[in-house]
Design a protein around this motif. Structure first.
Motif, short mmCIF file in Angstrom:
data_model
loop_
_atom_site.label_atom_id
_atom_site.label_comp_id
_atom_site.label_asym_id
_atom_site.label_seq_id
_atom_site.Cartn_x
_atom_site.Cartn_y
_atom_site.Cartn_z
N GLU A 134 1.73 2.18 -7.10
CA GLU A 134 1.14 2.75 -5.96
C GLU A 134 -0.27 3.14 -6.19
N ARG B 176 -2.58 1.20 -7.85
CA ARG B 176 -3.04 0.02 -7.79
C ARG B 176 -3.15 -0.29 -6.27
N GLY B 177 -2.13 0.01 -5.47
CA GLY B 177 -1.95 -0.10 -4.10
C GLY B 177 -2.91 0.77 -3.38
N SER B 178 -3.20 1.93 -3.80
CA SER B 178 -4.28 2.68 -3.09
C SER B 178 -5.57 2.26 -3.40
N GLU C 24 -6.59 -0.74 -3.93
CA GLU C 24 -6.94 -1.89 -3.03
C GLU C 24 -7.19 -1.53 -1.80
N ALA C 25 -6.34 -0.60 -1.12
CA ALA C 25 -6.49 0.02 0.17
C ALA C 25 -7.96 0.69 0.69
N ALA D 144 -7.45 -5.82 1.55
CA ALA D 144 -6.47 -5.72 0.93
C ALA D 144 -5.12 -6.43 1.47
N PHE E 88 -1.55 -7.32 0.14
CA PHE E 88 -0.55 -6.93 -0.75
C PHE E 88 0.44 -7.77 -1.10
N ASN F 64 4.78 -7.52 -5.03
CA ASN F 64 4.44 -5.88 -5.32
C ASN F 64 5.00 -5.11 -4.17
N ILE F 65 5.05 -5.46 -2.86
CA ILE F 65 5.98 -4.56 -2.06
C ILE F 65 7.36 -4.70 -2.29
N ARG G 36 7.93 -2.24 -5.37
CA ARG G 36 7.51 -0.88 -4.96
C ARG G 36 8.82 -0.41 -4.18
#
Length: 368
Positions: free
Chosen positions: A184, A186-188, A190-191, A253, A255, A259-260, A263
């Protein structure tokens, strides 16, 4: 394990080290492990693990369920309010412990004052344990030294080697919780990247045409813009034309599906580690949801309630203590009624049913 748990922020880290050294237990591996745990706590990894949506869903759900429970006897209603019950359940799941100082008002009412930081010293017998408590306050926090019979200490997941210290499910499932936190995180990151669309242009196009096109695209706002086709190669012939006409490329981004999925699976595993059936988190058909809800009531909420009630009963000496979840059980009243009807239909060796109405009410949970 107790020293490591304390290092995660449940007691004063500096005092934990000093106490361990004073007791002669912070030598070699133990001291190194404690220092490593303090560094991990200072780095924010543990804090990030607790900030994921899956963890908040889990601790929030169980906390709200405890807030909705009816605490019996009624005398405890003002002692452990709905807000206090919700905070206690959340803290148990996040830290494995909840410590209250037992206070008595001038009118003789019992007040449970929560402590957010503590250390425990003493011998083998619990009655000899001495609690060093830090009681939070807006401007005048208190530090107390209280014997074991003056506190309510609820703990879950305790290691047999350190029964005085509970352990959070998130710490026991530390690899999964850390992985989810990093996914999360890393996703944040990227976002937060810039998002937009790049429109490749053919070589040799004049600056005037580019300026005009930029103006048209900036003002399009969902409407229609008339632009030249690139199929003619911008005057250079069809052989110089791009294969696709005005094909924008997204910048931002995107994803990966892996990764989805990771998560989602990690979140379901964390929720399960907190005692919540995964279908309640990821979604399922109605029958599966209802069965998961029953599992939550019987396999998580009620056992946790028994642990809390046992400590309250032992320390407050007020008789039997019980958390009644009838408000939550009402959501499953149809299934309980069918179970009661099935039990009543079982014939006895003589006339009548094999169960009394009271037994059926108890077995089906209709008395909750």
């Amino acid at each position: 394990m107790a020293l490591l748990n304390r290092a995660m922020g449940r007691v004063w880290p500096k005092q934990a080290v000093e106490t361990a050294r004073a007791e002669g237990r912070a030598e070699g591996y133990t001291e190194a492990a404690l220092e490593a745990a303090l560094q991990a706590a200072n780095s924010g990894l543990t804090a990030h693990a607790e900030k994921t949506a899956a963890v908040e869903y889990g601790v929030g759900l169980i906390g709200r369920c405890f807030a909705a429970a009816v605490l019996e006897p009624d005398i405890l209603g003002n002692t452990l309010t709905a807000t206090a019950r919700e905070q206690m359940a959340r803290r148990l799941l996040l830290n494995g412990n909840q410590v209250f100082a037992i206070d008595i008002t001038e009118r003789g009412a019992i007040v449970l004052t929560p402590a957010v930081e503590y250390t425990i010293t003493g011998g083998v017998r619990e009655r000899d344990w001495l609690y060093h408590l830090n009681i939070p306050a807006p401007s005048r926090p208190e530090v107390r030294r209280v014997m074991s019979d003056g506190v309510v200490h609820v703990r879950i997941g305790a290691d047999p080697n350190s029964p005085w210290e509970g352990c959070s499910p998130l710490l026991n499932a530390g690899l999964t919780s850390t992985m989810l936190a990093r996914i999360e995180q890393r996703g944040s990151q990227e976002a937060n990247a810039r998002v937009g669309y790049l429109l490749p242009m053919p070589d040799g196009i004049s600056d005037d045409n580019v300026t005009s096109l930029k103006t048209d695209l900036a003002a399009i706002a969902g409407n229609t813009a008339l632009v030249e086709t690139t199929s003619g190669g911008m005057g250079q012939g069809r052989t110089a034309a791009p294969q696709l006409d005005w094909k924008p490329q997204r910048l931002g981004a995107e994803f990966p599906e892996g990764n989805i999925n990771m998560r989602r699976e990690a979140g379901a595993n964390i929720v399960s580690a907190l005692g919540i059936p995964a279908p309640l988190y990821v979604g399922a058909d109605g029958a599966t949801i209802r069965e998961s809800y029953r599992q939550l009531l019987t396999a998580t909420l009620q056992p946790l309630a028994v642990i809390v009630a046992e400590e309250l009963q032992r320390k407050l000496e007020i008789g039997a203590v019980r958390f009644n979840f009838r408000r939550l059980a009402a959501a499953d009243i149809a299934a309980r009624a069918r179970a009661a009807a099935s039990l009543l239909s079982i014939p006895a060796p003589e006339e009548g049913s094999a169960f009394t109405v009271e037994q059926v009410m108890e077995l089906s949970g209709l008395n909750e």
